[in-house]
Design an enzyme around this catalytic site. Structure first.
Site, PDB file in Angstrom:
ATOM      1  N   GLN A 118       0.832  -1.193   0.000  1.00 35.61           N
ATOM      2  CA  GLN A 118       0.000   0.000   0.000  1.00 35.61           C
ATOM      3  C   GLN A 118       0.875   1.254   0.000  1.00 35.61           C
ATOM      4  OE1 GLN A 118      -2.296   1.862   3.352  1.00 35.61           O
ATOM      5  NE2 GLN A 118      -4.071   1.095   2.228  1.00 35.61           N
ATOM      6  N   CYS A 158      -6.491   7.125   4.845  1.00 33.27           N
ATOM      7  CA  CYS A 158      -5.828   7.419   6.116  1.00 33.27           C
ATOM      8  C   CYS A 158      -6.287   8.773   6.646  1.00 33.27           C
ATOM      9  CB  CYS A 158      -4.314   7.412   5.958  1.00 33.27           C
ATOM     10  SG  CYS A 158      -3.443   7.804   7.499  1.00 33.27           S
ATOM     11  N   ASN A 167     -14.700  -3.357   5.274  1.00 30.99           N
ATOM     12  CA  ASN A 167     -13.761  -3.155   6.378  1.00 30.99           C
ATOM     13  C   ASN A 167     -14.482  -2.356   7.464  1.00 30.99           C
ATOM     14  OD1 ASN A 167     -11.122  -0.891   7.023  1.00 30.99           O
ATOM     15  ND2 ASN A 167     -11.056  -3.009   7.650  1.00 30.99           N
TER      16      ASN A 167
END
Length: 332
Positions: free
Chosen positions: A78, A110, A210
């Site tokens: 990633q 993020c 997720n």
């Protein structure tokens, strides 16, 4: 015992026998931890998020994050950044020629302030035009499958994950992963699983869910409610990597202690004893979470810098725990 039905999954050119993955976690998913979850059965693992600029300018600390164990299974790297040229060059220099890497994942989720202040990570949810340029550049440069991980949007007033997903698919990615919280929410509140379902209905590429996956029951419920193609475990796997075995198996304290020792050994082999001992403190805290009187042990380990002393403390804790269990048996 509740079991996860293991399902195969095809992602671009990849054919995997398990669609339960280990998510990329900064400071966590190094080669040592990835080796552990690989042995547990994870179908696909990701590196910690890696700065494309750090790799491009040959920062030694950044380059260390690319270290790969020869015992790992399928691996995705990633990367994060907002410069299409640098992102594409990093893929050409570090990823295409590495046979140990199966996929490149673009981080657009993020929420960390130090990342978003540079317009990277989830900050790209505020600039879908730039996000599209980044994705196009990586897909064009990559000889491996490309995926993108993103969030619902920047905040509740700018929910744009469906648009982001469609852009990613249009650009040619092989998979998308949705963490169904906004950047503003960070990791608080309940993950919006319904958003995963909606994204799945809109896209033809595999959609990975997720968020809030702590038990096998959670995993099965996500599959059932969202119809997603796979799931990516994050914080839930830190305390219990046994989730990847496919059952709601609750490990014994002895198994946990053995796993901690193994993790120390792998970590030491990766980065050396001195640094490994410090980095393992957080892992020990996660592994022992919920164990009776474990706070005392965790506090003691946080002060120790000698591996033999740490292992002695772990052995003593196990021995003391067994004695308590035996006493309780007689009491009952």
């Amino acid at each position: 015992m509740k079991e996860i039905k293991r399902r195969s999954i095809k992602i671009g050119n990849l054919e995997l026998n398990n669609n339960v993955f280990m998510a990329p976690l900064a400071g966590i998913t190094d080669a040592a931890f990835r080796e552990i979850v690989s042995e547990m059965g994870s179908g696909l693992n990701f590196t910690e998020m890696i700065s494309a600029k750090g790799l491009y300018y040959k920062d030694k600390g950044t380059n260390r994050l690319l270290k790969i164990s020869n015992k790992e299974t399928t691996l995705g790297v990633q990367i994060f950044g907002n410069d299409p040229y640098i992102m594409s060059e990093v893929v050409k220099r570090y990823i295409n020629e590495n046979e140990s890497i199966s996929m490149v994942d673009i981080n657009m989720g993020c929420p960390a302030p130090k990342i978003v202040k540079n317009g990277e990570g989830s900050a790209l949810m505020k600039d879908l035009s730039l996000a599209e340029k980044v994705i196009k550049a990586v897909v064009k440069a990559s000889e491996k499958d490309v995926s993108v991980k993103f969030r619902l949007g920047w905040d509740d007033n700018s929910i744009n994950y469906l648009e982001m997903g469609k852009i990613a698919e249009y650009c040619g990615v092989s998979m998308v992963t949705l963490h169904p919280r906004t950047r503003k929410a960070y990791y608080s509140g309940k993950a919006n699983w319904d958003a995963i379902r909606q994204l799945k209905e809109e896209l033809s590429v595999p959609v990975i869910g997720n968020g809030d996956l702590n038990t096998c029951t959670d995993i099965e419920n996500m599959f059932k409610l969202t119809k997603c193609n796979g799931v990516s475990l994050g914080r839930g796997a830190l305390q219990n990597p046994f989730l990847f075995t496919g059952t709601n198996y609750v490990p014994t304290l002895k198994e946990i202690i053995e796993l901690i020792k193994k993790h120390y050994a792998l970590k030491i082999n990766l980065i050396g004893e001195r640094v490994a001992i410090k980095e393992m403190r957080k892992h020990v805290a996660w592994y022992l979470k919920g164990q009776r009187n474990s706070n005392i042990l965790k506090n003691e380990i946080n002060t120790l810098n000698d591996l033999n002393e740490i292992f002695a403390k772990l052995d003593l804790f196990l021995e003391s725990s067994n004695e308590v269990e035996n006493v309780n048996l007689f009491v009952n």
